[in-house]
Write an enzyme that holds these catalytic residues in place. Sequence first.
Site, short mmCIF file in Angstrom:
data_model
loop_
_atom_site.label_atom_id
_atom_site.label_comp_id
_atom_site.label_asym_id
_atom_site.label_seq_id
_atom_site.Cartn_x
_atom_site.Cartn_y
_atom_site.Cartn_z
N ALA A 96 0.90 -1.21 -0.10
CA ALA A 96 -0.14 0.12 -0.16
C ALA A 96 0.88 1.23 0.07
CB ALA A 96 -0.94 -0.09 1.40
N VAL A 141 5.06 -4.41 -3.86
CA VAL A 141 6.11 -4.12 -2.84
C VAL A 141 7.23 -3.44 -3.25
CG1 VAL A 141 4.96 -6.14 -1.36
CG2 VAL A 141 7.02 -6.47 -3.07
N THR A 178 11.12 -2.56 -4.01
CA THR A 178 12.40 -3.61 -4.75
C THR A 178 13.51 -2.76 -4.41
OG1 THR A 178 11.47 -2.67 -6.78
CG2 THR A 178 10.69 -5.18 -6.02
N SER A 201 5.32 -3.99 -9.30
CA SER A 201 6.81 -3.51 -8.67
C SER A 201 7.81 -3.63 -9.86
CB SER A 201 7.20 -4.40 -7.69
OG SER A 201 6.43 -4.45 -6.51
N CYS A 240 13.57 5.85 -7.64
CA CYS A 240 13.41 4.83 -8.55
C CYS A 240 14.51 4.83 -9.76
CB CYS A 240 12.27 4.62 -9.13
SG CYS A 240 11.01 4.08 -8.22
N PHE A 283 12.21 15.65 -3.55
CA PHE A 283 13.01 15.30 -4.80
C PHE A 283 12.27 16.15 -6.03
CE2 PHE A 283 10.98 12.02 -7.58
CZ PHE A 283 9.89 11.55 -6.77
P1 NAD Z 1 6.70 1.86 -0.93
O1 NAD Z 1 8.03 1.54 -0.13
O2 NAD Z 1 5.94 3.15 -1.07
O3 NAD Z 1 5.56 0.74 -0.69
C1 NAD Z 1 5.76 -0.54 -0.77
C2 NAD Z 1 4.78 -1.16 0.49
O4 NAD Z 1 4.86 -2.67 0.23
C3 NAD Z 1 5.17 -0.93 1.58
O5 NAD Z 1 4.02 -0.20 2.45
C4 NAD Z 1 5.46 -2.24 2.37
O6 NAD Z 1 5.03 -2.30 3.82
C5 NAD Z 1 4.69 -3.20 1.44
N1 NAD Z 1 5.32 -4.57 1.69
C6 NAD Z 1 6.57 -5.02 1.62
N2 NAD Z 1 6.46 -6.36 1.84
C7 NAD Z 1 5.35 -6.81 2.14
C8 NAD Z 1 4.69 -7.88 2.26
N3 NAD Z 1 5.40 -9.21 2.19
N4 NAD Z 1 3.33 -7.96 2.12
C9 NAD Z 1 2.51 -6.90 2.42
N5 NAD Z 1 3.12 -5.66 2.17
C10 NAD Z 1 4.21 -5.58 1.97
O7 NAD Z 1 7.18 1.62 -2.52
P2 NAD Z 1 6.29 2.33 -4.02
O8 NAD Z 1 6.95 3.72 -4.27
O9 NAD Z 1 5.08 2.20 -3.79
O10 NAD Z 1 7.33 1.13 -4.82
C11 NAD Z 1 6.59 0.00 -5.23
C12 NAD Z 1 7.24 -0.75 -6.41
O11 NAD Z 1 6.60 0.24 -7.36
C13 NAD Z 1 8.70 -0.44 -6.56
O12 NAD Z 1 9.17 -1.58 -7.01
C14 NAD Z 1 9.03 0.79 -7.43
O13 NAD Z 1 10.34 0.65 -8.09
C15 NAD Z 1 7.75 0.86 -8.21
N6 NAD Z 1 7.47 2.12 -8.79
C16 NAD Z 1 7.47 2.99 -8.05
C17 NAD Z 1 6.99 4.38 -8.30
C18 NAD Z 1 6.72 5.53 -7.46
O14 NAD Z 1 6.76 6.57 -8.05
N7 NAD Z 1 7.12 5.68 -6.33
C19 NAD Z 1 6.56 4.38 -9.74
C20 NAD Z 1 6.75 3.34 -10.60
C21 NAD Z 1 7.02 2.13 -10.14
C1 UGA Z 2 9.97 8.63 -12.45
C2 UGA Z 2 9.49 8.32 -13.95
O1 UGA Z 2 9.05 9.76 -14.50
C3 UGA Z 2 8.29 7.71 -14.03
O2 UGA Z 2 7.66 7.24 -15.36
C4 UGA Z 2 8.51 6.26 -13.21
O3 UGA Z 2 7.07 5.57 -13.13
C5 UGA Z 2 8.88 6.67 -11.79
O4 UGA Z 2 10.11 7.48 -11.93
C6 UGA Z 2 9.42 5.45 -10.94
O5 UGA Z 2 9.73 4.10 -11.68
O6 UGA Z 2 9.55 5.36 -9.93
P1 UGA Z 2 9.50 10.14 -10.38
O7 UGA Z 2 10.73 9.84 -10.18
O8 UGA Z 2 8.28 10.23 -9.60
O9 UGA Z 2 9.05 9.44 -11.99
O10 UGA Z 2 9.42 11.77 -10.87
P2 UGA Z 2 10.19 12.41 -12.33
O11 UGA Z 2 9.48 13.42 -12.64
O12 UGA Z 2 10.64 11.39 -13.27
O13 UGA Z 2 11.48 13.22 -11.84
C7 UGA Z 2 12.51 12.41 -11.50
C8 UGA Z 2 13.64 13.49 -10.89
O14 UGA Z 2 14.14 14.17 -12.05
C9 UGA Z 2 13.22 14.52 -9.91
O15 UGA Z 2 14.11 14.75 -9.12
C10 UGA Z 2 13.10 15.72 -10.88
O16 UGA Z 2 13.23 17.07 -10.24
C11 UGA Z 2 14.05 15.29 -11.82
N1 UGA Z 2 14.01 15.95 -13.30
C12 UGA Z 2 13.07 15.91 -13.81
C13 UGA Z 2 14.89 16.98 -13.70
O17 UGA Z 2 16.07 17.21 -13.01
N2 UGA Z 2 14.89 17.57 -14.89
C14 UGA Z 2 13.75 17.22 -15.73
O18 UGA Z 2 13.73 17.83 -16.67
C15 UGA Z 2 13.00 16.24 -15.30
#
Ligand code: NAD
Ligand code: UGA
Length: 458
Positions: A12, A89, A91, A130, A275, A337
């Site tokens: 979540a 979850v 990674t 994930s 990420c 960030f």
């Molecule tokens: P997060 O740390 O915010 O959330 C992950 C959640 O998973 C945590 O609340 C944790 O308690 C839970 N968890 C872990 N192990 C568990 C288990 N065994 N059972 C139940 N819950 C469990 O992470 P996030 O930012 O949501 O990212 C999750 C995945 O999505 C990562 O692989 C990340 O790379 C990917 N992702 C993140 C973003 C982003 O913007 N944050 C965007 C695209 C993809």
């Molecule tokens: C990024 C990707 O944009 C998403 O598509 C992806 O799903 C996600 O990572 C992920 O896998 O977690 P996010 O990290 O949330 O999203 O935000 P971005 O808008 O991509 O910005 C990332 C960083 O780059 C920030 O620190 C931002 O300030 C910086 N940035 C972005 C720059 O310095 N210059 C730019 O032109 C754009």
Amino acid sequence: MNFEKQIVCIGAGYVGGPTMAMIAVKCPRYKVTVVDINSARIAAWNSNALPIYEPGLDALVQNTRGTNLFFSTAIEQEIQAADIIFVSVNTPTKTFGHGAGRAADLQFWEKTARQILLHATNNKIVVEKSTLPVRTAEAMERILNQNTKNIRFEVVSNPEFLAEGTAIADLESPDRVLIGSQETPDGFKARQAIVDIYAHWVPRDRIIEANVWSAELSKLTANAFLAQRISSINAISALCERTEADVTEVAAAIGKDTRIGTQFLRAGVGFGGSCFKKDILNLVYICQSYGLTEIAEYWESVIRINEWQERRFVRTMLENMFNTIAGKKIALLGFAFKADTGDTRESPAIVIARSLLEEHADVVISDPKALDNAREDLKDVPTAISFETDPYRATDGAHAVALLTDWQVYRDLDYERIFQYMEQPAFLFDGRNVLDHKKLFNLGFNVFAIGKAPLKHF
Ligand code: NAD
Ligand code: UGA
């Protein structure tokens, strides 16, 4: 109410919560439940103070929570009831053992697979939400399908591309949704079930189907390409500072070429977020493990330039403030960030604040949403450091202001007032190139932006 399908999402977090809220809104006949081992997080999802800040998220959750969207810690029961299980979850990068500092730490992922295996009593579709190394689905299927319960699991890859701060808009109108599966009759059937979810609101031509390995690798590749653009423009920004070219003008000129495009060409203090770094490190590790050393080095250089850019920003501050900032008050505007999020994971502000503290500066941190996370990130710092929500108080008596996050509120500040209450000469370092530098210079500031000639009064 009788629901057509039951969807469960394990995890979540920043992805699981918003993604499932959107599915619940768009698919009222599906029951969507988000589960997590973190009971405090689940309690927050069930309260009026959601655990993450994301514009538009509150309304989305309020519209559906208790109707077809639920947050729960009853993982066992929800796994049993589910037709489709999304796994979202964390990674993170591995911090120990083989591949430490590069490989993805898949322990949470594998625990989830084993939990699903333990509690499932009928066939399920398991969706990788994930971000994972390419070929993870193979390991997942091996773990799941070697069961003695006669249950069949189909593993589908559906990576998430949302960006924080714009997550709801990204989910509502995605550039594309990617769904990869095994190319077998059962694999195609599972793929179709996931297509059916998104087809409720995403135009069909934006739903891309692929083989499962392509889907997994496309996610890492997309993040690597995005980060690579930022490192490329940041590399050029250093050259601009030496040559009196202006990086904003260069970015605008190259971006007009439709083959290059305008997005992700903003030079700054470097990319942060949970990420980009971890996913590139993961890509580097995968390349290394296939013996592709040159490819690994190529992608690693994207991270090296990013780290260099963070250090370069601090060096510019130090050199221009007469090579000493010890005892000088420096106000950091922004710690998240990026704008519109409270998330500080891998924020360049962490490195910058720590480097300034190493120089014995008196650092004041301000941010509209990220101060709790900032306190946590710097809790080990023994030196005096303060946190201040009000940017005017943060900058009062400061020798320098460094803008680190592109929050709109920092563009709209009364810099004339700020200048009056600062020590002279007053320095302003715009780490995001969002301010009106000429105007600030005319107010009396010595202005240093990224990739632009400095505007100095001495
Ligand atoms: P997060 O740390 O915010 O959330 C992950 C959640 O998973 C945590 O609340 C944790 O308690 C839970 N968890 C872990 N192990 C568990 C288990 N065994 N059972 C139940 N819950 C469990 O992470 P996030 O930012 O949501 O990212 C999750 C995945 O999505 C990562 O692989 C990340 O790379 C990917 N992702 C993140 C973003 C982003 O913007 N944050 C965007 C695209 C993809
Ligand atoms: C990024 C990707 O944009 C998403 O598509 C992806 O799903 C996600 O990572 C992920 O896998 O977690 P996010 O990290 O949330 O999203 O935000 P971005 O808008 O991509 O910005 C990332 C960083 O780059 C920030 O620190 C931002 O300030 C910086 N940035 C972005 C720059 O310095 N210059 C730019 O032109 C754009």
